[in-house]
Write a protein that holds these residues in place. Structure first.
Motif, PDB file in Angstrom:
ATOM      1  N   PRO A  99       5.535  -5.529  -8.112  1.00 45.84           N
ATOM      2  CA  PRO A  99       4.587  -5.384  -7.007  1.00 45.84           C
ATOM      3  C   PRO A  99       5.182  -5.844  -5.678  1.00 45.84           C
ATOM      4  CG  PRO A  99       4.025  -7.283  -8.357  1.00 45.84           C
ATOM      5  CD  PRO A  99       5.152  -6.597  -9.054  1.00 45.84           C
ATOM      6  N   PHE A 164       2.405 -10.201 -12.093  1.00 43.14           N
ATOM      7  CA  PHE A 164       1.299  -9.913 -11.171  1.00 43.14           C
ATOM      8  C   PHE A 164       0.475 -11.163 -10.852  1.00 43.14           C
ATOM      9  CE2 PHE A 164       2.307  -5.932 -13.329  1.00 43.14           C
ATOM     10  CZ  PHE A 164       2.563  -5.140 -12.231  1.00 43.14           C
ATOM     11  N   SER A 170      -3.570  -6.162 -14.203  1.00 44.86           N
ATOM     12  CA  SER A 170      -2.234  -6.160 -13.622  1.00 44.86           C
ATOM     13  C   SER A 170      -1.601  -4.773 -13.508  1.00 44.86           C
ATOM     14  CB  SER A 170      -1.326  -7.086 -14.405  1.00 44.86           C
ATOM     15  OG  SER A 170      -1.376  -6.774 -15.758  1.00 44.86           O
TER      16      SER A 170
END
Ligand SMILES: *[C@@H]1O[C@H](CO)[C@@H](O)[C@H](O)[C@H]1NC(C)=O
Ligand SMILES: *[C@@H]1O[C@H](CO)[C@@H](O)[C@H](O)[C@H]1NC(C)=O
Ligand SMILES: *[C@@H]1O[C@H](CO)[C@@H](O)[C@H](O)[C@H]1NC(C)=O
Length: 294
Positions: A99, A164, A170
């Protein structure tokens, strides 16, 4: 780099799968004379006793180290931050388990697009059918064995803790971060209805990009025996797989599926480096038709 002022530059950050080793990519780029349009950028993970540099890719990684590699991947965070600040691409394409590249890009006003290396059916079934119990799920449920659900839950728990950071959905974070569109390693012809569903539930335009199989020049490369066999089959009649190391039970399930579906197939079976099992032992008896050793 002069072309940078006039062209559109995309930075692609793949997960550490088979194909990302720079030497193998470089070889491909050189052979196809793509060096003017693709620039390779190195990124290093912190080596540790548990995970020496030759294990910094899924290639040959012993399977029990899969979580360790994902964890180590997160250590590339600060190096990537420098890369994106220096290169200032027009857009970023990011893969799974990451991410932070998307967040870093977005914070600098660079659109980030998620590339999902799975098919739409996997995502739709696991998340929207099993987890969210979406009442408008429009397909017959695929039945996943309890064991697979447990494996999936373990992975999700691990990702929530180490990738995450506490986000309970997630898998969805990477989707949410994606700017307007999501790229998916699949095709309309293969699972168009799931692609449409995926697009509906993610509220993004989902673009199937095909299977990303490296195009070989078949007149000079490839196993002659396999090519001869392939040339006798009808177009689009043959299934091909896979990249992942499967365990004995998984191999048996795939073998059974291939047998029942009565398709032509080429199956690349891989074992982690040092694995002692023979091909004969890994498959149900008498199953083998064609074996391509890579
Ligand atoms: C991945 O690693 C975890 C932790 O070591 C292990 O429990 C799991 O079985 C591994 N997965 C596979 C597919 O080997
Ligand atoms: C997607 O949404 C459209 C519009 O609401 C709907 O007509 C269509 O049936 C949906 N498709 C799927 C596969 O859920
Ligand atoms: C493939 O290789 C052959 C033999 O070297 C060559 O003649 C042909 O031009 C190549 N085709 C492509 C598309 O590169």
């Amino acid at each position: 780099m002069d072309s940078r002022t006039t062209s559109f530059n995309i930075l692609i950050f793949p997960w550490l799968a088979h194909a990302i080793n720079l030497p193998s990519i470089k070889n491909f780029i050189d052979k196809n004379m793509l060096e003017n349009s693709i620039e390779l950028v190195e990124i290093h993970l912190k080596p540790s006793q548990e995970l020496p540099p030759h294990y910094h890719t899924t290639k040959n990684l012993p399977s029990h180290l899969n979580f360790t590699l994902i964890k180590a991947f997160q250590t590339a965070d600060s190096s990537f931050s420098n890369i994106i600040s220096n290169l200032k691409p027009d857009s970023l394409i990011y893969d799974v388990f990451q991410p932070w590249p998307a967040k870093q890009a977005l914070s600098q006003g660079i659109p980030a697009v998620h590339f999902v290396p799975f098919v739409a059916a996997t995502f739709s079934v696991l998340h929207y059918h099993y987890k969210f119990k979406d009442p408008s799920f429009p397909f017959l449920p695929l039945c996943l064995p309890d064991q697979d659900m447990k494996t999936n839950d373990r992975l999700k728990k691990f990702l929530s803790a180490h990738v995450f950071y506490g986000d309970k959905d997630s898998f969805l974070m990477n989707h949410k971060l994606s700017s307007d569109i999501i790229l998916l390693k699949t095709s309309e012809g293969f699972e168009g209805k799931y692609v449409e569903y995926y697009s509906n539930v993610s509220h993004k335009k989902v673009v199937p990009v095909g299977p990303l199989v490296k195009q070989e020049n078949t007149s000079e490369e490839g196993d002659p025996e396999v090519l001869k066999w392939l040339s006798m089959k009808d177009q689009l009649s043959t299934v091909y797989g896979s990249e992942y190391f499967l365990n004995k039970e998984e191999n048996e399930v795939i073998a059974k599926g291939l047998e029942i579906s009565e398709v032509n197939f080429i199956w690349v079976i891989r074992f982690p480096m040092g694995e002692k099992i023979t091909l004969k032992k890994a498959l149900p008896q008498g199953f083998l038709e064609v074996f391509v050793k890579l």
